[in-house]
Motif scaffolding. Sequence first.
Motif, PDB file in Angstrom:
ATOM      1  N   VAL A  56     -45.096 146.511   5.825  1.00  0.00           N
ATOM      2  CA  VAL A  56     -43.779 146.334   6.017  1.00  0.00           C
ATOM      3  C   VAL A  56     -43.390 144.535   5.575  1.00  0.00           C
ATOM      4  O   VAL A  56     -44.157 143.579   5.868  1.00  0.00           O
ATOM      5  N   VAL A  57     -42.268 144.604   4.373  1.00  0.00           N
ATOM      6  CA  VAL A  57     -42.467 142.933   4.162  1.00  0.00           C
ATOM      7  C   VAL A  57     -40.866 142.468   4.192  1.00  0.00           C
ATOM      8  O   VAL A  57     -39.917 143.486   4.124  1.00  0.00           O
ATOM      9  N   THR A  58     -40.731 141.680   5.470  1.00  0.00           N
ATOM     10  CA  THR A  58     -39.496 141.643   5.998  1.00  0.00           C
ATOM     11  C   THR A  58     -39.111 140.202   5.884  1.00  0.00           C
ATOM     12  O   THR A  58     -40.136 139.209   5.979  1.00  0.00           O
ATOM     13  N   ARG A  59     -37.880 139.196   6.904  1.00  0.00           N
ATOM     14  CA  ARG A  59     -37.893 138.367   7.131  1.00  0.00           C
ATOM     15  C   ARG A  59     -38.472 137.897   8.441  1.00  0.00           C
ATOM     16  O   ARG A  59     -38.160 139.134   9.254  1.00  0.00           O
ATOM     17  N   LEU A  60     -38.046 136.906   9.115  1.00  0.00           N
ATOM     18  CA  LEU A  60     -38.284 136.222  10.340  1.00  0.00           C
ATOM     19  C   LEU A  60     -38.214 135.304  10.513  1.00  0.00           C
ATOM     20  O   LEU A  60     -37.772 134.530  10.393  1.00  0.00           O
ATOM     21  N   ARG A  61     -37.553 135.668  11.858  1.00  0.00           N
ATOM     22  CA  ARG A  61     -37.190 134.491  12.693  1.00  0.00           C
ATOM     23  C   ARG A  61     -37.413 133.401  12.988  1.00  0.00           C
ATOM     24  O   ARG A  61     -38.935 133.031  13.499  1.00  0.00           O
ATOM     25  N   LEU A  62     -37.055 132.195  12.784  1.00  0.00           N
ATOM     26  CA  LEU A  62     -38.018 130.631  12.949  1.00  0.00           C
ATOM     27  C   LEU A  62     -37.990 130.592  14.121  1.00  0.00           C
ATOM     28  O   LEU A  62     -39.130 130.185  14.960  1.00  0.00           O
ATOM     29  N   ASP A  63     -37.570 131.175  15.481  1.00  0.00           N
ATOM     30  CA  ASP A  63     -38.433 131.104  16.476  1.00  0.00           C
ATOM     31  C   ASP A  63     -38.866 132.054  17.621  1.00  0.00           C
ATOM     32  O   ASP A  63     -39.141 132.352  18.312  1.00  0.00           O
ATOM     33  N   ALA A  64     -39.641 132.847  16.077  1.00  0.00           N
ATOM     34  CA  ALA A  64     -40.285 134.397  16.731  1.00  0.00           C
ATOM     35  C   ALA A  64     -41.514 133.762  17.331  1.00  0.00           C
ATOM     36  O   ALA A  64     -41.586 132.776  17.221  1.00  0.00           O
ATOM     37  N   ALA A  65     -41.803 134.557  19.022  1.00  0.00           N
ATOM     38  CA  ALA A  65     -42.750 134.104  19.613  1.00  0.00           C
ATOM     39  C   ALA A  65     -44.218 134.728  19.317  1.00  0.00           C
ATOM     40  O   ALA A  65     -44.546 136.558  19.203  1.00  0.00           O
ATOM     41  N   LEU A  66     -44.922 134.161  18.825  1.00  0.00           N
ATOM     42  CA  LEU A  66     -46.691 134.155  17.893  1.00  0.00           C
ATOM     43  C   LEU A  66     -47.555 133.560  18.384  1.00  0.00           C
ATOM     44  O   LEU A  66     -47.352 132.740  19.804  1.00  0.00           O
ATOM     45  N   PHE A  67     -48.559 134.579  18.852  1.00  0.00           N
ATOM     46  CA  PHE A  67     -49.932 133.693  19.519  1.00  0.00           C
ATOM     47  C   PHE A  67     -50.937 134.199  19.176  1.00  0.00           C
ATOM     48  O   PHE A  67     -50.875 135.155  17.926  1.00  0.00           O
ATOM     49  N   ASP A  68     -51.899 133.817  19.525  1.00  0.00           N
ATOM     50  CA  ASP A  68     -53.123 134.049  18.942  1.00  0.00           C
ATOM     51  C   ASP A  68     -53.910 135.371  19.046  1.00  0.00           C
ATOM     52  O   ASP A  68     -53.531 136.296  20.259  1.00  0.00           O
TER      53      ASP A  68
END
Length: 332
Positions: A221-233
Amino acid sequence: MVRPIVLPKSFVAWLWPYLEAFSGRTRATVAALAVGAVLAVGPRTVANALRALGLADEPGFATFHRVLNRNAWSGLVLARTLLHALVGAFVPDGPVVIGVDHTLERRRGPCIRPASQYYDAVRSSKKRRVTSHGLRWLTAMLLVEVPFAGRIWGLPVLTALTPSRSWCQEHGRHYRSVNDWARAVLRRLHRWLPERLVVAVMDGGFAALDLLDALSPSIIVVTRLRLDAALFDPPPAEQHYGRPAVKGARQPSLRARLSDPETVWRRAVQASRTQWRTGGWIEYASGTALWYHAGKPVVPILWVLVRYPDGRREPEAFLCTDPTVPPRTVLE
C-alpha cells in the motif's frame, strides 16, 4: 417482440468472454446493448443505446431494460474477466498497480434510496467544505501508462456501492465503512491475481492502521501520511523485565523534520503524471519507522517526506507498507 440484430462474428468473438456471464437467452440483447453503448453520444443509458441502434420506437424496448434490473448475471465475473484482459494487455509482468478511491455520484429523488449527504471533494476547497446528496462509490482502477496517450490512465475494473450508516440502520443492513470496503476489494483483486504483486495506491482517507495491518504481505500500500503521525523506532532486541515491547523510542514528527537542519534532503525531478504541467524540482527525505497508535496494530512503514522549494504546494508525506522499496519508487 424485439427485432433481431445481426452483429459481425468478429465483434461477437471479441465480446464472448464477457457474454459468458449471461444466460443464453440474454446474450444477444447484451451484445446489442454493448454496440449501442459504443455508438451512443452522451450518457451511456439504455435509452441512448437504443436510439443509436434505431430501436427507440420498438415496442419491446423493455427487454433491454430488463437486462439490468431483472435478469440474473454476475458483475464480479465481468469484473474478473475485464481485469485479466487489461492486465494481459498492459501489464503482462511485474507488479500490478491498483488505484483505490471513492467518488460521489450526485443523485436525488425518492427512488435513490441508498443516497445520503457526503463530502464533495470536487466542489470543496481549502476555504469551504461542501457536501452533496448522492451515492458514494468505491472504485478500483488499474493504473497503467497507455501507449497512444503517453500518460497514466486509471482503468476501472471493480466498483462497490458504499451506503451510509444511517441508511443501513434504517433498513436493517450491516454497515461497512469505506476502509472495510477497500479491504474487501483489495483482497478480492489479490485472489483474482494470486501470482502477481499488487500495489495499492490510495489517498490519505485510507491511511488507517486497521486497514494496513489486515492486508496480505503480497499487497503493498502506498498512501498519504499525516505530518503529525506517531512514528517509533523498532523495539529493543533485549528486554530483561516486563511485557515485551512493541515499539522503541519516539521519532521526531515529520512536521518537525521539515525545519530540522539535520534532515538529509535529496533533489529529484517531480515524478508524477502532472510533470508536463509543473516540471519543477522536489526535495524528499525518507526513513523507516513503526507507525503506532494506542489500541491499534503496529505497522512497519517507509515514510517519504516531500517539500517543494518554489513553494507551489504545501509539504506532504507518503508511506509504503514495504520498507525495502526505494523512495523514488514510492514517489513514482
